[in-house]
Design an enzyme around this catalytic site. Structure first.
Site: not given
Ligand code: ASP
Length: 326
Positions: A27, A74, A108
């Protein structure tokens, strides 16, 4: 799929400490697909150069060397990437003794990567993971501050030798302790009852405790496929059907590689539903390593003390890989 691309930015200065910054996505590198105050966005879009460019003053903290290792959400991470990161950091440590490394990562699975690196790397110069809960284009974005803080930790003289660290929302966590505990709030990570190792912010870095446990041996990654370790849960109405299906698929080779370990998200102190236990006993009798963790958080004692189920899975895969090493 993944590629490594060197993106040298600031000219290394002899006066500043060197820091390698590895971008992996998340993110922190995400871009909104709707209104910047809403939750629609795509993770892993911007490159590490763009993330660094958004942080005023970084160039005064360190001479940064930037590298894009991958650009992923991730949730889609693979163990092979842990090995790539560990190998890159080992080369960096050899080339720039004492110099730290920062990894930008999705939140994540940040704790899994941090813990895997903690197992794969000997103690040494700081390795600091960071991420963000809001995409780079959001209102009141948290990524630039977290990246600035991660570099502050990476150049801090007190940060070396503490194992892999995570700098998030003003706190410095040990990889062994930290877990993501909220899906969206900025303060999503904590270290349970042990608390953070310290704090980072406007006043720099302040460590308030040491890592509580002696770390285990450095573990080697498998030379071939990673041993299969699955997570299963104990809950109201749990029975052995899922475990028996895994054992059957492993026996008849319809699942490759075969099952080598099970981490059970047990209840409370690490208890298991009486209808699930016989299937776990069968698994053990068939040579599958079974470790019971707790869905209430960390295991309270024993060899996996303090680890949540996902980190126990990382450790068990590596331990099984040592047993199978030629
Ligand atoms: N889905 C995202 C990831 O883990 C969530 C984040 O980075 O906050 O890449």
């Amino acid at each position: 799929m993944t590629h490594t691309q060197s993106l040298s930015s600031f000219a290394p200065s002899t006066a500043l400490p060197r820091v390698l910054v590895l971008g992996t996505g998340g993110t922190i590198a995400g871009v909104s697909t709707g209104h910047p105050a809403a939750s629609d966005y795509t993770a892993g879009v911007l490159g590490i150069q763009e993330l660094v460019d958004a942080v005023p003053g970084l160039e005064l903290l360190a001479a940064l060397e930037l590298e894009q290792v991958c650009n992923l959400d991730s949730k889609d991470f693979e163990p092979a990437l842990w090995v790539r990161l560990a190998e890159r950091i080992a080369r960096w440590r050899a080339q720039a003794p004492g110099a730290g490394c920062v990894i930008t990562h999705g939140s994540d699975t940040l704790e899994e990567t941090a813990y895997a690196l903690d197992c794969l790397l000997p103690p040494g110069a700081p390795v600091v993971l960071t991420g963000a809960m809001r995409p780079a284009s959001a209102l009141s974005v948290d990524g630039p501050r977290n990246l600035y803080d991660a570099v502050q930790v990476a150049v801090d003289t007190g940060a070396a030798g503490r194992g892999v660290l995570c700098a998030l929302h003003g706190r410095v966590h040990a990889a062994v302790d930290v877990s993501k505990r909220h899906p969206a709030c900025l303060d999503a990570f904590d270290s349970g009852e042990r608390g953070p190792l310290g704090f980072v912010g406007l006043r720099g870095v302040r460590f308030t405790r040491d890592v509580a446990r002696a770390r285990g041996n450095v573990l080697q990654p498998p030379s071939g496929p990673w041993p299969r370790v699955e997570l299963v849960a104990s809950h109201a109405g749990a029975d052995g059907a899922l475990v028996r299906a895994l054992l059957a698929a492993s026996r008849n080779a319809s699942m490759q590689p075969g099952l080598r370990g099970l981490v059970v998200e047990g209840t409370g102190l690490g208890t298991v539903h009486r209808a699930l236990q016989p299937a776990l006993d069968e698994a053990q009798a068939q040579g599958v390593r079974v470790v019971v963790a707790s869905r209430a958080g960390e295991v309270p004692d024993g060899p996996y003390e303090g680890l949540n189920p996902h980190k126990i899975r990382v450790r068990l895969m590596l331990e099984l890989a040592q047993l199978e090493a030629p």
